[in-house]
Design an enzyme around this catalytic site. Structure first.
Site, PDB file in Angstrom:
ATOM      1  N   TYR A 296      -2.148  10.468   3.310  1.00 31.49           N
ATOM      2  CA  TYR A 296      -3.199  11.106   2.511  1.00 31.49           C
ATOM      3  C   TYR A 296      -3.014  12.598   2.302  1.00 31.49           C
ATOM      4  O   TYR A 296      -3.088  13.096   1.169  1.00 31.49           O
ATOM      5  CB  TYR A 296      -4.573  10.784   3.122  1.00 31.49           C
ATOM      6  CG  TYR A 296      -4.803   9.298   3.157  1.00 31.49           C
ATOM      7  CD1 TYR A 296      -5.066   8.589   1.991  1.00 31.49           C
ATOM      8  CD2 TYR A 296      -4.666   8.584   4.349  1.00 31.49           C
ATOM      9  CE1 TYR A 296      -5.226   7.213   2.007  1.00 31.49           C
ATOM     10  CE2 TYR A 296      -4.824   7.206   4.373  1.00 31.49           C
ATOM     11  CZ  TYR A 296      -5.090   6.523   3.200  1.00 31.49           C
ATOM     12  OH  TYR A 296      -5.223   5.163   3.213  1.00 31.49           O
TER      13      TYR A 296
ATOM     14  N   ASP B 109       0.856  -1.182   0.000  1.00 33.25           N
ATOM     15  CA  ASP B 109       0.000   0.000   0.000  1.00 33.25           C
ATOM     16  C   ASP B 109       0.898   1.242   0.000  1.00 33.25           C
ATOM     17  O   ASP B 109       1.871   1.288  -0.752  1.00 33.25           O
ATOM     18  CB  ASP B 109      -0.958  -0.072   1.198  1.00 33.25           C
ATOM     19  CG  ASP B 109      -1.994   1.036   1.235  1.00 33.25           C
ATOM     20  OD1 ASP B 109      -2.846   1.083   0.329  1.00 33.25           O
ATOM     21  OD2 ASP B 109      -1.949   1.852   2.167  1.00 33.25           O
TER      22      ASP B 109
ATOM     23  N   TYR C 135     -12.489   8.136  -1.664  1.00 33.83           N
ATOM     24  CA  TYR C 135     -12.076   8.112  -0.252  1.00 33.83           C
ATOM     25  C   TYR C 135     -10.831   8.951   0.010  1.00 33.83           C
ATOM     26  O   TYR C 135     -10.715   9.605   1.057  1.00 33.83           O
ATOM     27  CB  TYR C 135     -11.882   6.674   0.238  1.00 33.83           C
ATOM     28  CG  TYR C 135     -10.606   5.997  -0.210  1.00 33.83           C
ATOM     29  CD1 TYR C 135      -9.473   5.982   0.607  1.00 33.83           C
ATOM     30  CD2 TYR C 135     -10.517   5.357  -1.442  1.00 33.83           C
ATOM     31  CE1 TYR C 135      -8.302   5.362   0.212  1.00 33.83           C
ATOM     32  CE2 TYR C 135      -9.364   4.728  -1.852  1.00 33.83           C
ATOM     33  CZ  TYR C 135      -8.253   4.735  -1.029  1.00 33.83           C
ATOM     34  OH  TYR C 135      -7.086   4.126  -1.436  1.00 33.83           O
TER      35      TYR C 135
ATOM     36  N   HIS D  85      -6.647  -6.268  -2.192  1.00 32.28           N
ATOM     37  CA  HIS D  85      -5.658  -5.284  -1.746  1.00 32.28           C
ATOM     38  C   HIS D  85      -4.843  -5.812  -0.559  1.00 32.28           C
ATOM     39  O   HIS D  85      -3.759  -5.311  -0.289  1.00 32.28           O
ATOM     40  CB  HIS D  85      -6.365  -3.978  -1.360  1.00 32.28           C
ATOM     41  CG  HIS D  85      -5.430  -2.835  -1.152  1.00 32.28           C
ATOM     42  ND1 HIS D  85      -4.560  -2.406  -2.126  1.00 32.28           N
ATOM     43  CD2 HIS D  85      -5.222  -2.032  -0.080  1.00 32.28           C
ATOM     44  CE1 HIS D  85      -3.853  -1.375  -1.672  1.00 32.28           C
ATOM     45  NE2 HIS D  85      -4.233  -1.137  -0.425  1.00 32.28           N
TER      46      HIS D  85
END
Length: 313
Positions: free
Chosen positions: A230, A102, A147, A290
């Site tokens: 993020y 990730d 998201y 994922h």
């Protein structure tokens, strides 16, 4: 699991939690994603240790049992890169095999770009080579309820997550993000509202696993995880012509929702990614999601160990 040793190593003024198993001159450093933690690598750590490697997994700064930075809102991916290099120095490791899942793929590749002399090879799961910056994630090509767009908005994810206990947030994300579709909320909903309470945990993720994740995020909270990756992913790298010169392996699940990010599948399947990572092997796992390394650990372990064994120090 009881053979995994835990310690704290002081790195750049913060104590990072380090989990370790195995010994020998060949070290493998595992870098987690979100909503993960060192524990996400439990199967891989034991497997590579049994194959003769020293397996090391960390909680990134601001995550789990690692200390929080004093100004989490200023954190970037480059803090993680500097932490990794300093950790290798502290552990007297000159060169390392790096494995990132990730968003852990970002610092994994960045260490290889910026400090190639410290990296033997890079393995990433779920994310191909991408450089942080405005083009890393094409938010504008997805609906505004995407998201990442939602979580980049200051305060929004905090309010969304804050309606639930930490264990419920981790449960919801694991269920949502193990599906094949990109999580996108309608205008009148938040990301947590996409979760159906009647949906069970994936069969490969136990209540005990969930409790372990929850206990670690209860300690660290979500403040730094929302900042890195993020809210800091658009910070430009300033790297001209980035190249990964070491051998690399990309493992992608065919049912990983990331494949549906704009341009990602073509970028991988067309080989365009090899413009940045020339010596790249790409393996697609047909049923993989994922969380392919937790879902299908034996298959992923074999892929990783076979690749590591082919490399020489």
């Amino acid at each position: 699991m009881e053979n995994i040793k835990h310690s704290h190593v002081e790195v750049r003024g913060l104590k990072l939690h380090v989990a370790e198993i195995g010994s020998g001159p060949k070290s493998v450093l595992f870098l987690h994603g979100f909503p993960e933690i060192w524990y996400t690598w439990r199967y891989q750590m034991i497997a590579v240790a049994n194959a003769g490697y020293r397996a090391i997994a960390i909680d990134f700064r601001g995550y789990g049992l690692s200390e929080q930075p004093s100004e989490p809102e200023k954190g970037t991916m480059y803090d993680l890169v500097d932490d990794i290099v300093a950790l290798l120095d502290s552990l007297s490791i000159s060169k390392v095999f790096v494995i990132g899942k990730d968003f852990g793929a970002f610092p994994a590749y960045l260490v290889a770009v910026l400090h190639p002399e410290r990296v033997i090879t890079v393995v990433t799961l779920g994310i191909p080579f991408l450089v942080p910056g405005a083009s890393a994630v094409q938010n504008h090509l997805l609906p505004k309820g995407f998201y990442i767009t939602r979580w980049q908005e200051p305060g929004r994810a905090e309010a969304d997550f804050g309606r639930f206990d930490v264990k419920s947030v981790i449960r919801n994300i694991y269920i949502l993000f193990s599906g094949p579709e990109v999580p996108i909320a309608p205008d009148d909903q938040e990301i947590m509202d996409l979760f159906n309470p009647s949906t069970p945990l994936p069969p490969w993720f136990s209540e005990e696993d969930l409790a372990t994740y929850a206990s670690l995020y209860e300690k660290s909270g979500f403040k730094f995880p929302l900042q890195v990756p993020y809210r800091s992913i658009k910070v430009e790298s300033g790297i001209n012509d980035p190249k990964v010169t070491v051998p690399a392996l990309l493992i992608m699940g065919e049912k990983d929702y990331v494949i549906k990010f704009p341009g990602i599948e073509e970028y991988i399947r067309s080989g365009a990614v090899k413009n940045f990572v020339p010596d790249l092997e790409i393996i697609f796992v047909p049923e993989g999601t994922h969380f392919v390394h937790e879902q299908l650990p034996e298959e992923v372990n074999q892929l990783i160990i076979s690749f590591l064994d082919k490399q020489s120090i």
